[in-house]
Every structure is written in structure tokens, then in C-alpha cells.
Design a protein around this motif. Sequence first.
Motif, PDB file in Angstrom:
ATOM      1  N   GLN A   1       0.826  -1.175   0.000  1.00 26.75           N
ATOM      2  CA  GLN A   1       0.000   0.000   0.000  1.00 26.75           C
ATOM      3  C   GLN A   1       0.878   1.248   0.000  1.00 26.75           C
ATOM      4  N   VAL A   2       0.234   2.399  -0.229  1.00 32.40           N
ATOM      5  CA  VAL A   2       0.900   3.686  -0.282  1.00 32.40           C
ATOM      6  C   VAL A   2       0.382   4.550   0.858  1.00 32.40           C
ATOM      7  N   GLN A   3       1.287   5.202   1.572  1.00 32.29           N
ATOM      8  CA  GLN A   3       0.930   6.098   2.661  1.00 32.29           C
ATOM      9  C   GLN A   3       1.277   7.536   2.290  1.00 32.29           C
ATOM     10  N   LEU A   4       0.339   8.460   2.507  1.00 30.52           N
ATOM     11  CA  LEU A   4       0.535   9.871   2.213  1.00 30.52           C
ATOM     12  C   LEU A   4       0.536  10.667   3.510  1.00 30.52           C
ATOM     13  N   VAL A   5       1.536  11.529   3.685  1.00 32.96           N
ATOM     14  CA  VAL A   5       1.657  12.354   4.875  1.00 32.96           C
ATOM     15  C   VAL A   5       1.686  13.816   4.465  1.00 32.96           C
ATOM     16  N   GLU A   6       0.745  14.610   5.005  1.00 29.93           N
ATOM     17  CA  GLU A   6       0.619  16.015   4.674  1.00 29.93           C
ATOM     18  C   GLU A   6       1.231  16.904   5.747  1.00 29.93           C
ATOM     19  N   SER A   7       1.643  18.100   5.340  1.00 31.86           N
ATOM     20  CA  SER A   7       2.133  19.105   6.262  1.00 31.86           C
ATOM     21  C   SER A   7       1.969  20.484   5.644  1.00 31.86           C
ATOM     22  N   GLY A   8       2.084  21.533   6.469  1.00 31.20           N
ATOM     23  CA  GLY A   8       2.099  22.897   5.973  1.00 31.20           C
ATOM     24  C   GLY A   8       0.872  23.731   6.271  1.00 31.20           C
ATOM     25  N   GLY A   9      -0.175  23.132   6.811  1.00 30.50           N
ATOM     26  CA  GLY A   9      -1.359  23.898   7.142  1.00 30.50           C
ATOM     27  C   GLY A   9      -1.133  24.804   8.335  1.00 30.50           C
ATOM     28  N   GLY A  10      -2.099  25.682   8.579  1.00 35.96           N
ATOM     29  CA  GLY A  10      -1.992  26.584   9.712  1.00 35.96           C
ATOM     30  C   GLY A  10      -2.957  27.737   9.612  1.00 35.96           C
ATOM     31  N   LEU A  11      -2.746  28.726  10.473  1.00 31.68           N
ATOM     32  CA  LEU A  11      -3.556  29.935  10.526  1.00 31.68           C
ATOM     33  C   LEU A  11      -2.813  31.068   9.839  1.00 31.68           C
ATOM     34  N   VAL A  12      -3.501  31.756   8.938  1.00 31.80           N
ATOM     35  CA  VAL A  12      -2.886  32.854   8.200  1.00 31.80           C
ATOM     36  C   VAL A  12      -3.911  33.963   8.004  1.00 31.80           C
ATOM     37  N   GLN A  13      -3.444  35.208   7.931  1.00 35.05           N
ATOM     38  CA  GLN A  13      -4.330  36.343   7.699  1.00 35.05           C
ATOM     39  C   GLN A  13      -4.705  36.446   6.222  1.00 35.05           C
ATOM     40  N   PRO A  14      -5.854  37.046   5.921  1.00 38.34           N
ATOM     41  CA  PRO A  14      -6.212  37.273   4.520  1.00 38.34           C
ATOM     42  C   PRO A  14      -5.089  37.984   3.772  1.00 38.34           C
ATOM     43  N   GLY A  15      -4.820  37.515   2.552  1.00 36.32           N
ATOM     44  CA  GLY A  15      -3.728  38.042   1.757  1.00 36.32           C
ATOM     45  C   GLY A  15      -2.413  37.333   1.962  1.00 36.32           C
ATOM     46  N   GLY A  16      -2.333  36.465   2.952  1.00 37.18           N
ATOM     47  CA  GLY A  16      -1.115  35.736   3.239  1.00 37.18           C
ATOM     48  C   GLY A  16      -0.938  34.511   2.368  1.00 37.18           C
ATOM     49  N   LEU A  18       0.538  30.199   2.190  1.00 37.32           N
ATOM     50  CA  LEU A  18       0.922  28.937   2.797  1.00 37.32           C
ATOM     51  C   LEU A  18       1.369  27.988   1.700  1.00 37.32           C
ATOM     52  N   ARG A  19       2.229  27.048   2.063  1.00 41.49           N
ATOM     53  CA  ARG A  19       2.648  26.011   1.132  1.00 41.49           C
ATOM     54  C   ARG A  19       2.403  24.650   1.766  1.00 41.49           C
ATOM     55  N   LEU A  20       1.553  23.845   1.140  1.00 43.71           N
ATOM     56  CA  LEU A  20       1.249  22.512   1.604  1.00 43.71           C
ATOM     57  C   LEU A  20       2.134  21.491   0.899  1.00 43.71           C
ATOM     58  N   SER A  21       2.510  20.438   1.622  1.00 40.06           N
ATOM     59  CA  SER A  21       3.297  19.353   1.064  1.00 40.06           C
ATOM     60  C   SER A  21       2.616  18.028   1.356  1.00 40.06           C
ATOM     61  N   CYS A  22       2.802  17.080   0.467  1.00 41.70           N
ATOM     62  CA  CYS A  22       2.270  15.733   0.649  1.00 41.70           C
ATOM     63  C   CYS A  22       3.281  14.752   0.087  1.00 41.70           C
ATOM     64  N   ALA A  23       3.843  13.920   0.952  1.00 42.76           N
ATOM     65  CA  ALA A  23       4.873  12.969   0.562  1.00 42.76           C
ATOM     66  C   ALA A  23       4.347  11.543   0.652  1.00 42.76           C
ATOM     67  N   ALA A  24       4.636  10.759  -0.361  1.00 45.05           N
ATOM     68  CA  ALA A  24       4.195   9.372  -0.419  1.00 45.05           C
ATOM     69  C   ALA A  24       5.335   8.428  -0.066  1.00 45.05           C
ATOM     70  N   SER A  25       4.991   7.349   0.612  1.00 43.76           N
ATOM     71  CA  SER A  25       5.962   6.319   0.949  1.00 43.76           C
ATOM     72  C   SER A  25       5.293   4.956   0.893  1.00 43.76           C
TER      73      SER A  25
END
Length: 120
Positions: A1-16, A18-25
Motif C-alpha cells: 500500500q501507499v501512505q501519504l503524509v501532509e504538512s504545511g497547514g496553519g492559521l494565516v491572515q487574509p492576503g497571506g 501557505l505552502r502545503l506538502s504531501c509525501a508518499a511512501s
Amino acid sequence: QVQLVESGGGLVQPGGSLRLSCAASGRAFSIVAMGWYRQAPGKQRELVARITSSGITNYADSVKGRFTISRDNAKNTVYLQMNSLKPEDTGVYYCNFGVWVVVGTVGEYWGQGTQVTVSS
């Protein structure tokens, strides 16, 4: 099987930004396409951006010009760069990989989700 792990979310003000990442293993696999979906409060999950194994992209109309999807094949990772964020971008973001499991059959794999909140 394949496992996906996400990161990069959070709280940001309007106009800001963010960069999300998702790595498979996991086991060896061949990717058909990668995508990002989101589910806003009280709404259905929707496709935000998608990229095929050959690099062709498409975006939801609501994010065109603000979001960019990209990939690093060597790292089996997909990214979502989000700029000029708006409150309506708030939601849980999920990555998705379509993977050839056997000839003629594509398996779907999902990340665990990461919260993005755009608020003052």
C-alpha cells in the motif's frame, strides 16, 4: 500500500500565503495523477488542483491565479503553493494520489488532511 503524509497547514491572515506538502511512501508505485481537495465547513469536498504524471495541471476557477500545484518526482511529493489567501479558502485540505496497482486498475490514496484557516 501507499501512505501519504501532509504538512504545511496553519492559521494565516487574509492576503497571506501557505505552502502545503504531501509525501508518499511505501511500496514501489507508478503515479497517474496527484491532486489537492478541500472541504470547507458545511460544504462537500471539492477538487482544488490536479497535476498528471506528465505535468499537465488544472485548477478550480475559485483559485486560478492564486494557487500553484507542483511536484517533485524524485521525492514522490506534491505541493500546493497558496497565495493571496481569502477567508473562503478555509477548510481541511487533503492530497490524493492515483496509482497504478495492476495493469488497467488505478488505486486511490488519501492524506490525513491538514487544516487551513484564513482569518483576521
